[in-house]
Design an enzyme around this catalytic site. Structure first.
Site, PDB file in Angstrom:
ATOM      1  N   CYS A   1      -5.650   2.432   5.790  1.00 26.51           N
ATOM      2  CA  CYS A   1      -6.387   1.248   6.233  1.00 26.51           C
ATOM      3  C   CYS A   1      -5.803   0.778   7.575  1.00 26.51           C
ATOM      4  CB  CYS A   1      -6.272   0.142   5.182  1.00 26.51           C
ATOM      5  SG  CYS A   1      -4.635  -0.617   5.130  1.00 26.51           S
TER       6      CYS A   1
ATOM      7  N   CYS B   1      -2.003  -0.030   7.411  1.00 30.99           N
ATOM      8  CA  CYS B   1      -1.153   1.156   7.295  1.00 30.99           C
ATOM      9  C   CYS B   1      -1.231   2.010   8.557  1.00 30.99           C
ATOM     10  CB  CYS B   1      -1.553   1.962   6.064  1.00 30.99           C
ATOM     11  SG  CYS B   1      -1.210   1.083   4.528  1.00 30.99           S
TER      12      CYS B   1
ATOM     13  N   HIS C   1       0.863  -1.188   0.000  1.00 34.25           N
ATOM     14  CA  HIS C   1       0.000   0.000   0.000  1.00 34.25           C
ATOM     15  C   HIS C   1       0.895   1.232   0.000  1.00 34.25           C
ATOM     16  CE1 HIS C   1      -3.858  -1.959   1.870  1.00 34.25           C
ATOM     17  NE2 HIS C   1      -3.403  -2.603   0.816  1.00 34.25           N
TER      18      HIS C   1
ATOM     19  N   GLU D   1       0.991   4.012   1.704  1.00 30.09           N
ATOM     20  CA  GLU D   1       1.479   4.541   2.985  1.00 30.09           C
ATOM     21  C   GLU D   1       2.566   3.645   3.577  1.00 30.09           C
ATOM     22  OE1 GLU D   1      -1.646   3.779   2.091  1.00 30.09           O
ATOM     23  OE2 GLU D   1      -3.115   4.874   3.280  1.00 30.09           O
TER      24      GLU D   1
HETATM   25 ZN   LIG Z   1      -3.234   0.463   3.639  1.00 26.91          ZN
END
Ligand SMILES: [Zn+2]
Length: 144
Positions: free
Chosen positions: A82, A85, A52, A54
């Site tokens: 999320c 993260c 992801h 981040e």
């Molecule tokens: Zn994430």
């Protein structure tokens, strides 16, 4: 200033959207008004669900700075982090986090968030992580 950095993260999300490697999420980490890194999601390109934007940005920034925390840094992300993260953000100890689209927005566009995520009061979450939403409409445009 925060808006221009966040806009760069949103532009990264746009790059990720058209790239074969990426997903439509972007992140940027800034320290003392210097951009440390700027990335988009690379889940498809690396066949790695942890890539992801981040989390990738945190990995790159830690290795660039050579430290195991980012307490003097600010994270700009096209979408609210999320659970995975956000967990990394907890350890990173960011000074502040600015995000475009909210988790609720992302869910409406079909992106997955854990039910547990929504069991946490969003105000408490935003306070704990010093999170501020900016440029929501621009961030949503990436997914349209
Ligand atoms: Zn994430």
């Amino acid at each position: 200033m925060h808006e221009s950095y966040l806009r760069r993260a949103i532009n990264k999300a746009k790059e990720g959207r058209v790239s074969k490697e990426g997903g439509s999420f972007g992140a940027l980490i800034v320290r003392d008004n210097e951009v440390i890194c700027e990335v988009h999601n690379l889940v498809r390109g690396r066949d790695d669900l942890t890539q992801h934007a981040e989390l990738l940005a945190i990995q790159v920034a830690c290795s660039q700075i050579g430290r195991d925390n980012l307490k003097d840094c600010i994270l700009y992300t096209s979408c609210e982090p999320c659970m995975m993260c956000l967990g990394a953000c907890h350890w990173a100890k960011f000074k502040e986090i600015f995000y475009g689209a909210s988790a609720e927005d992302a869910q409406k566009f079909g992106f997955t968030y854990s039910k547990s995520f929504f069991n946490i009061d969003s105000k408490l979450r935003h306070t704990e992580f010093r999170m501020t939403q900016l440029l929501r409409d621009e961030a949503l445009d990436v997914w349209k």
